[in-house]
Design an enzyme around this catalytic site. Sequence first.
Site, mmCIF file in Angstrom:
data_model
loop_
_atom_site.group_PDB
_atom_site.id
_atom_site.type_symbol
_atom_site.label_atom_id
_atom_site.label_comp_id
_atom_site.label_asym_id
_atom_site.label_seq_id
_atom_site.Cartn_x
_atom_site.Cartn_y
_atom_site.Cartn_z
ATOM 1 N N LYS A 72 6.822 -4.383 2.987
ATOM 2 C CA LYS A 72 6.903 -2.916 2.993
ATOM 3 C C LYS A 72 5.879 -2.258 3.922
ATOM 4 O O LYS A 72 6.195 -1.276 4.598
ATOM 5 C CB LYS A 72 6.758 -2.369 1.569
ATOM 6 C CG LYS A 72 7.961 -2.659 0.684
ATOM 7 C CD LYS A 72 7.822 -1.977 -0.661
ATOM 8 C CE LYS A 72 9.031 -2.266 -1.537
ATOM 9 N NZ LYS A 72 8.982 -1.529 -2.813
ATOM 10 N N ASP A 123 10.985 4.833 -3.114
ATOM 11 C CA ASP A 123 10.446 4.320 -4.375
ATOM 12 C C ASP A 123 9.985 5.437 -5.307
ATOM 13 O O ASP A 123 10.300 5.432 -6.501
ATOM 14 C CB ASP A 123 9.279 3.361 -4.106
ATOM 15 C CG ASP A 123 9.731 1.972 -3.694
ATOM 16 O OD1 ASP A 123 10.867 1.592 -4.029
ATOM 17 O OD2 ASP A 123 8.943 1.260 -3.048
#
Length: 269
Positions: free
Chosen positions: A67, A103
């Site tokens: 990420k 997220d």
Amino acid sequence: MSVARFAVIGQPVSHSKSPRIHAQFAQDCGVELQYQAIEIEPRQLADRLRELHAQGYAGLNVTLPHKAAVAALCESVSERAQLAGAVNCLIRTDTGWRGDNTDGEGLLRDLARLGIEINGQRVLILGAGGAARGIIGPLLEAGPKLLVVSNRNPWKPEDLAERFKAVGPLVPRTHLALKGDAFDVVINATSAGHSGDMPRLPPGLLAAGAKCYDLSYGIASEPFANWARKQSAAVVEDGLGMLVEQAASSFELWLGQRPQTAPVLAGLR
């Protein structure tokens, strides 16, 4: 007409539920697409991203451990991904990839579904890695009375407090320095559960009626769930709903329509 291709990239990634989730989204929305899981070693990441772009992939989800590294390989990133320093969704452009981070949005949507309020609450995030960075901005914007981020060492939380100071006040702590504090909501953003572990924490961290939420799900969420129950948490939840919600946000970025999440979550349960 060719079918749009998507994938989730990470290492390991064979366990990922994303292919199943997106297949169900596509079916429910009447869209035809291909979605697969692709394992990529960190040292291959830059080359493989170029290859996947050349092969015509329309979008990618990004999971551990890529990420943060992916964020530096994008030709552009959204404001929320830039703030987080982490990307979990890639959108194809003509010349490369645009990075975004769904997220935090996914977490807040799932907390709302569960009736877990953030506004006006004392909130603790355990862990200061990439998972925490993706959720801090949206949590600050939700208006907590107090937001504390805690880690074994002090450096990462202090870095995050500096990083997010323009969004709102974030209080850095070590786990041991939490002694004497009590919280209404505790969110586990550590990866300790994947090794069957739980951070060592002082007793008495949960206020009366406190709610506990783990970003992990399945077996990885069990150590935190066991700890929360021993501390008499009123609510103990895992992150499967967040997984589905952040996937729906990715689907919407790629295809312009938001799928229903409740039937997919029920199917996974």
